[in-house]
Write a protein that holds these residues in place. Sequence first.
Motif, mmCIF file in Angstrom:
data_model
loop_
_atom_site.group_PDB
_atom_site.id
_atom_site.type_symbol
_atom_site.label_atom_id
_atom_site.label_comp_id
_atom_site.label_asym_id
_atom_site.label_seq_id
_atom_site.Cartn_x
_atom_site.Cartn_y
_atom_site.Cartn_z
ATOM 1 N N GLU A 154 55.361 3.254 76.466
ATOM 2 C CA GLU A 154 56.573 3.504 77.248
ATOM 3 C C GLU A 154 56.347 4.605 78.290
ATOM 4 O OE1 GLU A 154 61.178 5.020 76.594
ATOM 5 O OE2 GLU A 154 60.052 4.295 74.865
ATOM 6 N N GLU A 155 55.754 5.710 77.865
ATOM 7 C CA GLU A 155 55.532 6.819 78.801
ATOM 8 C C GLU A 155 54.493 6.471 79.864
ATOM 9 O OE1 GLU A 155 54.823 11.633 78.847
ATOM 10 O OE2 GLU A 155 54.191 10.532 77.073
ATOM 11 N N GLU A 162 55.939 4.238 82.533
ATOM 12 C CA GLU A 162 56.723 4.971 83.533
ATOM 13 C C GLU A 162 55.815 5.667 84.548
ATOM 14 O OE1 GLU A 162 59.990 4.942 84.270
ATOM 15 O OE2 GLU A 162 60.011 3.339 82.767
ATOM 16 N N LYS A 176 54.261 3.076 86.833
ATOM 17 C CA LYS A 176 55.276 2.601 87.784
ATOM 18 C C LYS A 176 55.534 3.643 88.869
ATOM 19 C CE LYS A 176 60.038 0.846 87.711
ATOM 20 N NZ LYS A 176 61.173 0.552 86.813
ATOM 21 N N GLN A 177 55.668 4.886 88.462
ATOM 22 C CA GLN A 177 55.977 5.963 89.396
ATOM 23 C C GLN A 177 54.839 6.241 90.378
ATOM 24 O OE1 GLN A 177 57.064 9.619 87.454
ATOM 25 N NE2 GLN A 177 57.200 10.771 89.351
ATOM 26 N N ASP A 229 54.460 -2.057 87.444
ATOM 27 C CA ASP A 229 55.532 -2.035 86.456
ATOM 28 C C ASP A 229 55.077 -2.594 85.104
ATOM 29 O OD1 ASP A 229 58.004 -1.660 85.347
ATOM 30 O OD2 ASP A 229 58.973 -3.308 86.415
#
Length: 165
Positions: free
Chosen positions: A50-51, A54, A57-58, A63
């Motif tokens: 999950e981390e 992110e 994606k950032q 994604d």
Amino acid sequence: MSIVLDWNNNQSEFEISDEWIEKLTNILQIAAENEGLTSGEVTLTFTNNEEIHELNKQYRNIDRPTDVLSFALNDDGVDELNIIFEVDSEDEIDPISGMLGDIIISVERAEEQRIEYGHSLEREIGFLFVHGFLHLLGYDHQDDEAEEVMTQKQEAVLQQVGLTR
């Protein structure tokens, strides 16, 4: 001086033992020696899908989770697994500290890959760590020749520490 490993654990699913940290410190020392480095600092963060999703994606506009991200503090390029921050002149790296950068590994993704590849989690994390470290030093795998160089360097370190397939 020596190469220093600073680490953080931002995930709770897998235990990060003192033995793992000792092994990773040894891996870092050997990889650095193989590259002619005698000092520096690397920060390693263990995280979950999950981390890292992110972060991927950032910083990469991708994604989905990945296995490893490298954030070098002394370069300005971006490639598949290497996210580089540009440093303003007033924020340049302290030459005394020798900070090379950050490596982030999804232990969750490493577990998935170790099952897929049929080897130990220790070997997969060792591989990802060496891979991330080489990216911090500017190595890349954008073409077959560059990928072969990285593969040979990674396997040499892993052989030296007994993490063979």
